[in-house]
Design a protein around this motif. Structure first.
Motif, PDB file in Angstrom:
ATOM      1  N   SER A   1       0.995  11.537   0.104  1.00 15.53           N
ATOM      2  CA  SER A   1      -0.119  10.692  -0.290  1.00 15.53           C
ATOM      3  C   SER A   1       0.440   9.359  -0.749  1.00 15.53           C
TER       4      SER A   1
ATOM      5  N   SER B   1      -0.553   4.870  -1.309  1.00 18.24           N
ATOM      6  CA  SER B   1      -1.564   3.819  -1.441  1.00 18.24           C
ATOM      7  C   SER B   1      -1.244   2.660  -0.506  1.00 18.24           C
ATOM      8  N   VAL B   2      -2.256   1.900  -0.197  1.00 17.23           N
ATOM      9  CA  VAL B   2      -2.052   0.689   0.599  1.00 17.23           C
ATOM     10  C   VAL B   2      -1.030  -0.203  -0.118  1.00 17.23           C
TER      11      VAL B   2
ATOM     12  N   ILE C   1      -4.323   9.077   2.253  1.00 20.11           N
ATOM     13  CA  ILE C   1      -4.652   8.056   1.263  1.00 20.11           C
ATOM     14  C   ILE C   1      -4.616   8.671  -0.127  1.00 20.11           C
ATOM     15  N   LYS C   2      -3.899   8.010  -1.039  1.00 22.53           N
ATOM     16  CA  LYS C   2      -3.866   8.492  -2.432  1.00 22.53           C
ATOM     17  C   LYS C   2      -5.137   8.060  -3.143  1.00 22.53           C
TER      18      LYS C   2
ATOM     19  N   ASP D   1       2.184   0.566  -0.307  1.00 19.91           N
ATOM     20  CA  ASP D   1       3.369   1.360  -0.631  1.00 19.91           C
ATOM     21  C   ASP D   1       4.386   1.319   0.503  1.00 19.91           C
TER      22      ASP D   1
END
Lengths: 121, 107
Positions: free
Chosen positions: B12, B14-15, B106-107, B17
């Protein structure tokens, strides 16, 4: 642009055979090996074999030896994959994919859209 | 047959990362390692070939490295379009074999 267009979904009974076609366009058909890969639900991807569209020679994964054949029609730029003696475990999405000019070394740079084959009584 | 072990099986993130996926071959495959991206219901897409060569049209945030038995796919700054399944494949010998895949969520 390179395109590989596969035939539609199939439903077969155990013991039957299935033929999946893959029509190539956008490049010289006889210049690139074509491979078949399948992915069963929740399983990994399996390479089934390949065909040289130029001469028609084939090579298969040991797992499928005796059950799979591959053929090509250069007049229509189409390759065919036949799988016989189907079992429920053959339920999978089958892909054709373009390899390189040689039998090894090259990646699969274009893929067909996939064909779902369902084996069920 | 050459076994390809890919890790992690899922992650997972995030955008924005930085994401790293690894693939290990059971024997040396030189640089004959390819990376693909696959989205649900779609055909796989070639991202990286020969361990580190970027396929034409693939964004430069994707990169690959390694040789021999250990390889890495890196996404430098994860974008919304990058949430997908990624898998490696060796093209050194027949039969071609694949890693089990990494689901990037997605986180």
């Amino acid at each position: 642009q390179v395109q590989l267009v596969q035939s539609g979904a199939e439903v077969k009974k155990p013991g039957a055979s299935v033929r999946v076609s893959c029509k190539a366009s956008g490049y010289m058909f006889t210049d690139y090996y074509l491979h078949w890969v399948r992915q069963a639900p929740g399983q990994g991807r399996e390479w089934m074999g390949m065909i040289n569209p130029s001469g028609g020679s084939t090579r298969f994964a040991q797992k499928f030896q005796g059950r799979v054949t591959m053929a090509r029609d250069t007049s229509t730029s189409t390759v065919y994959m036949d799988l016989s003696s189907l079992k429920s475990e053959d339920t999978a999405v089958y892909y054709c994919a373009r390899g390189g000019l040689a039998s090894l070394g090259s990646p699969f740079d274009s893929w067909g859209q996939g064909t779902l084959v369902t084996v069920s009584s | 047959d050459i076994q390809m072990t890919q890790s992690p099986s899922s992650l997972s993130a995030s955008v924005g990362d930085r994401v790293t996926i690894t693939c290990r071959a059971s024997q040396s495959i030189s640089i004959y390692l390819n990376w693909y991206q696959q989205k649900p219901g779609k055909a796989p897409k070639l991202l990286i070939y020969a361990a580190s060569s970027l396929q034409s049209g693939v964004p430069s945030r994707f990169s690959g490295s390694g040789s021999g038995t250990d390889f890495t796919l890196t996404i430098s700054s994860l974008q919304p379009d990058d949430f997908a399944n990624y898998f490696c494949q060796q093209s050194s010998s027949s039969p071609r074999t694949f890693g089990q895949g990494t689901e990037v969520e997605i986180k």
